[in-house]
Design a protein around this motif. Structure first.
Motif, PDB file in Angstrom:
ATOM      1  N   ARG A  42       9.009  -3.164   3.479  1.00 15.99           N
ATOM      2  CA  ARG A  42       9.057  -3.129   4.944  1.00 15.99           C
ATOM      3  C   ARG A  42       7.924  -2.273   5.494  1.00 15.99           C
ATOM      4  O   ARG A  42       7.293  -2.618   6.490  1.00 15.99           O
ATOM      5  N   LYS A  43       7.634  -1.160   4.832  1.00 15.01           N
ATOM      6  CA  LYS A  43       6.552  -0.281   5.290  1.00 15.01           C
ATOM      7  C   LYS A  43       5.197  -0.973   5.150  1.00 15.01           C
ATOM      8  O   LYS A  43       4.362  -0.900   6.062  1.00 15.01           O
ATOM      9  N   ARG A  44       4.984  -1.674   4.024  1.00 18.06           N
ATOM     10  CA  ARG A  44       3.722  -2.397   3.836  1.00 18.06           C
ATOM     11  C   ARG A  44       3.544  -3.459   4.909  1.00 18.06           C
ATOM     12  O   ARG A  44       2.453  -3.623   5.461  1.00 18.06           O
ATOM     13  N   GLU A  45       4.622  -4.183   5.214  1.00 18.55           N
ATOM     14  CA  GLU A  45       4.554  -5.232   6.231  1.00 18.55           C
ATOM     15  C   GLU A  45       4.265  -4.634   7.602  1.00 18.55           C
ATOM     16  O   GLU A  45       3.477  -5.174   8.377  1.00 18.55           O
ATOM     17  N   LEU A  46       4.893  -3.515   7.915  1.00 20.79           N
ATOM     18  CA  LEU A  46       4.655  -2.850   9.195  1.00 20.79           C
ATOM     19  C   LEU A  46       3.210  -2.382   9.303  1.00 20.79           C
ATOM     20  O   LEU A  46       2.548  -2.591  10.326  1.00 20.79           O
ATOM     21  N   LEU A  47       2.690  -1.761   8.253  1.00 23.86           N
ATOM     22  CA  LEU A  47       1.302  -1.292   8.275  1.00 23.86           C
ATOM     23  C   LEU A  47       0.322  -2.455   8.402  1.00 23.86           C
ATOM     24  O   LEU A  47      -0.668  -2.362   9.123  1.00 23.86           O
ATOM     25  N   ARG A  48       0.616  -3.595   7.723  1.00 21.00           N
ATOM     26  CA  ARG A  48      -0.241  -4.769   7.835  1.00 21.00           C
ATOM     27  C   ARG A  48      -0.265  -5.285   9.273  1.00 21.00           C
ATOM     28  O   ARG A  48      -1.331  -5.567   9.825  1.00 21.00           O
ATOM     29  N   ALA A  49       0.905  -5.338   9.904  1.00 18.17           N
ATOM     30  CA  ALA A  49       0.977  -5.824  11.281  1.00 18.17           C
ATOM     31  C   ALA A  49       0.245  -4.882  12.230  1.00 18.17           C
ATOM     32  O   ALA A  49      -0.466  -5.335  13.146  1.00 18.17           O
ATOM     33  N   LEU A  50       0.371  -3.582  12.019  1.00 14.69           N
ATOM     34  CA  LEU A  50      -0.319  -2.616  12.877  1.00 14.69           C
ATOM     35  C   LEU A  50      -1.836  -2.716  12.720  1.00 14.69           C
ATOM     36  O   LEU A  50      -2.574  -2.650  13.700  1.00 14.69           O
ATOM     37  N   ARG A  51      -2.296  -2.901  11.480  1.00 10.23           N
ATOM     38  CA  ARG A  51      -3.739  -3.042  11.251  1.00 10.23           C
ATOM     39  C   ARG A  51      -4.285  -4.309  11.901  1.00 10.23           C
ATOM     40  O   ARG A  51      -5.371  -4.294  12.481  1.00 10.23           O
ATOM     41  N   GLU A  52      -3.512  -5.399  11.791  1.00  9.72           N
ATOM     42  CA  GLU A  52      -3.956  -6.645  12.432  1.00  9.72           C
ATOM     43  C   GLU A  52      -4.053  -6.476  13.941  1.00  9.72           C
ATOM     44  O   GLU A  52      -5.009  -6.913  14.564  1.00  9.72           O
ATOM     45  N   ARG A  53      -3.059  -5.838  14.527  1.00  6.20           N
ATOM     46  CA  ARG A  53      -3.057  -5.626  15.969  1.00  6.20           C
ATOM     47  C   ARG A  53      -4.233  -4.752  16.388  1.00  6.20           C
ATOM     48  O   ARG A  53      -4.904  -5.011  17.384  1.00  6.20           O
ATOM     49  N   GLN A  54      -4.517  -3.702  15.600  1.00  2.00           N
ATOM     50  CA  GLN A  54      -5.638  -2.820  15.910  1.00  2.00           C
ATOM     51  C   GLN A  54      -6.967  -3.571  15.789  1.00  2.00           C
ATOM     52  O   GLN A  54      -7.858  -3.404  16.619  1.00  2.00           O
ATOM     53  N   GLN A  55      -7.078  -4.426  14.762  1.00  2.00           N
ATOM     54  CA  GLN A  55      -8.303  -5.203  14.580  1.00  2.00           C
ATOM     55  C   GLN A  55      -8.501  -6.177  15.740  1.00  2.00           C
ATOM     56  O   GLN A  55      -9.617  -6.342  16.231  1.00  2.00           O
ATOM     57  N   ASP A  56      -7.423  -6.811  16.187  1.00  2.00           N
ATOM     58  CA  ASP A  56      -7.516  -7.729  17.326  1.00  2.00           C
ATOM     59  C   ASP A  56      -7.978  -7.000  18.581  1.00  2.00           C
ATOM     60  O   ASP A  56      -8.819  -7.500  19.330  1.00  2.00           O
ATOM     61  N   ARG A  57      -7.437  -5.833  18.811  1.00  2.27           N
ATOM     62  CA  ARG A  57      -7.848  -5.044  19.987  1.00  2.27           C
ATOM     63  C   ARG A  57      -9.323  -4.676  19.894  1.00  2.27           C
ATOM     64  O   ARG A  57     -10.065  -4.738  20.869  1.00  2.27           O
ATOM     65  N   GLN A  58      -9.758  -4.270  18.706  1.00  2.00           N
ATOM     66  CA  GLN A  58     -11.154  -3.885  18.510  1.00  2.00           C
ATOM     67  C   GLN A  58     -12.071  -5.082  18.735  1.00  2.00           C
ATOM     68  O   GLN A  58     -13.112  -4.958  19.373  1.00  2.00           O
ATOM     69  N   ASP A  59     -11.664  -6.246  18.215  1.00  2.00           N
ATOM     70  CA  ASP A  59     -12.471  -7.459  18.398  1.00  2.00           C
ATOM     71  C   ASP A  59     -12.583  -7.819  19.871  1.00  2.00           C
ATOM     72  O   ASP A  59     -13.659  -8.196  20.352  1.00  2.00           O
ATOM     73  N   ARG A  60     -11.475  -7.723  20.603  1.00  2.00           N
ATOM     74  CA  ARG A  60     -11.504  -8.044  22.036  1.00  2.00           C
ATOM     75  C   ARG A  60     -12.377  -7.052  22.798  1.00  2.00           C
ATOM     76  O   ARG A  60     -13.097  -7.422  23.705  1.00  2.00           O
ATOM     77  N   GLN A  61     -12.312  -5.790  22.409  1.00  2.00           N
ATOM     78  CA  GLN A  61     -13.129  -4.768  23.079  1.00  2.00           C
ATOM     79  C   GLN A  61     -14.607  -5.018  22.797  1.00  2.00           C
ATOM     80  O   GLN A  61     -15.440  -4.912  23.702  1.00  2.00           O
ATOM     81  N   ASP A  62     -14.945  -5.358  21.557  1.00  2.00           N
ATOM     82  CA  ASP A  62     -16.332  -5.648  21.202  1.00  2.00           C
ATOM     83  C   ASP A  62     -16.843  -6.867  21.973  1.00  2.00           C
ATOM     84  O   ASP A  62     -17.992  -6.875  22.446  1.00  2.00           O
ATOM     85  N   THR A  63     -16.019  -7.874  22.116  1.00  2.00           N
ATOM     86  CA  THR A  63     -16.421  -9.078  22.847  1.00  2.00           C
ATOM     87  C   THR A  63     -16.619  -8.770  24.318  1.00  2.00           C
ATOM     88  O   THR A  63     -17.551  -9.271  24.945  1.00  2.00           O
ATOM     89  N   ALA A  64     -15.760  -7.930  24.884  1.00  8.48           N
ATOM     90  CA  ALA A  64     -15.880  -7.578  26.300  1.00  8.48           C
ATOM     91  C   ALA A  64     -17.124  -6.723  26.550  1.00  8.48           C
ATOM     92  O   ALA A  64     -17.760  -6.825  27.593  1.00  8.48           O
ATOM     93  N   ASP A  65     -17.482  -5.903  25.567  1.00  8.54           N
ATOM     94  CA  ASP A  65     -18.667  -5.041  25.697  1.00  8.54           C
ATOM     95  C   ASP A  65     -19.947  -5.830  25.480  1.00  8.54           C
ATOM     96  O   ASP A  65     -21.048  -5.359  25.850  1.00  8.54           O
ATOM     97  N   GLY A  66     -19.838  -6.971  24.840  1.00  5.05           N
ATOM     98  CA  GLY A  66     -21.028  -7.767  24.553  1.00  5.05           C
ATOM     99  C   GLY A  66     -21.726  -7.328  23.290  1.00  5.05           C
ATOM    100  O   GLY A  66     -22.876  -7.655  23.056  1.00  5.05           O
ATOM    101  N   THR A  67     -21.060  -6.590  22.438  1.00  4.06           N
ATOM    102  CA  THR A  67     -21.661  -6.096  21.197  1.00  4.06           C
ATOM    103  C   THR A  67     -21.221  -6.950  20.012  1.00  4.06           C
ATOM    104  O   THR A  67     -21.118  -6.482  18.916  1.00  4.06           O
ATOM    105  N   SER A  68     -20.940  -8.208  20.261  1.00  2.74           N
ATOM    106  CA  SER A  68     -20.427  -9.084  19.235  1.00  2.74           C
ATOM    107  C   SER A  68     -21.426  -9.441  18.206  1.00  2.74           C
ATOM    108  O   SER A  68     -22.523  -9.530  18.155  1.00  2.74           O
TER     109      SER A  68
END
Length: 68
Positions: A42-68
């Motif tokens: 359960r902990k591994r699954e939770l950490l995987r989901a949190l990392r995916e969510r953080q990566q998605d946020r980072q990708d969206r921020q990079d795209t909005a900044d134009g640093t893609s």
């Protein structure tokens, strides 16, 4: 002090559920005892989901900044 009835302990707890051998050994995934993922899984699954969510946020921020 007398016992009311033949061992009637109304209100003391829930009803007991008979568990088969499979459920006790983790075979019955719907059962409470021995079923479901382990705490480590359960902990591994939770950490995987949190990392995916953080990566998605980072990708969206990079795209909005134009640093893609």
């Amino acid at each position: 002090m007398t016992r009311g009835g033949s061992g009637n302990m109304l209100g003391v707890g829930g009803t007991r559920r008979k568990l088969g051998r499979d459920a006790l050994r983790g075979g019955d995934r719907a059962g409470r005892v021995g079923g479901g993922p382990s705490p480590q899984a359960r902990k591994r699954e939770l950490l995987r989901a949190l990392r995916e969510r953080q990566q998605d946020r980072q990708d969206r921020q990079d795209t909005a900044d134009g640093t893609s």
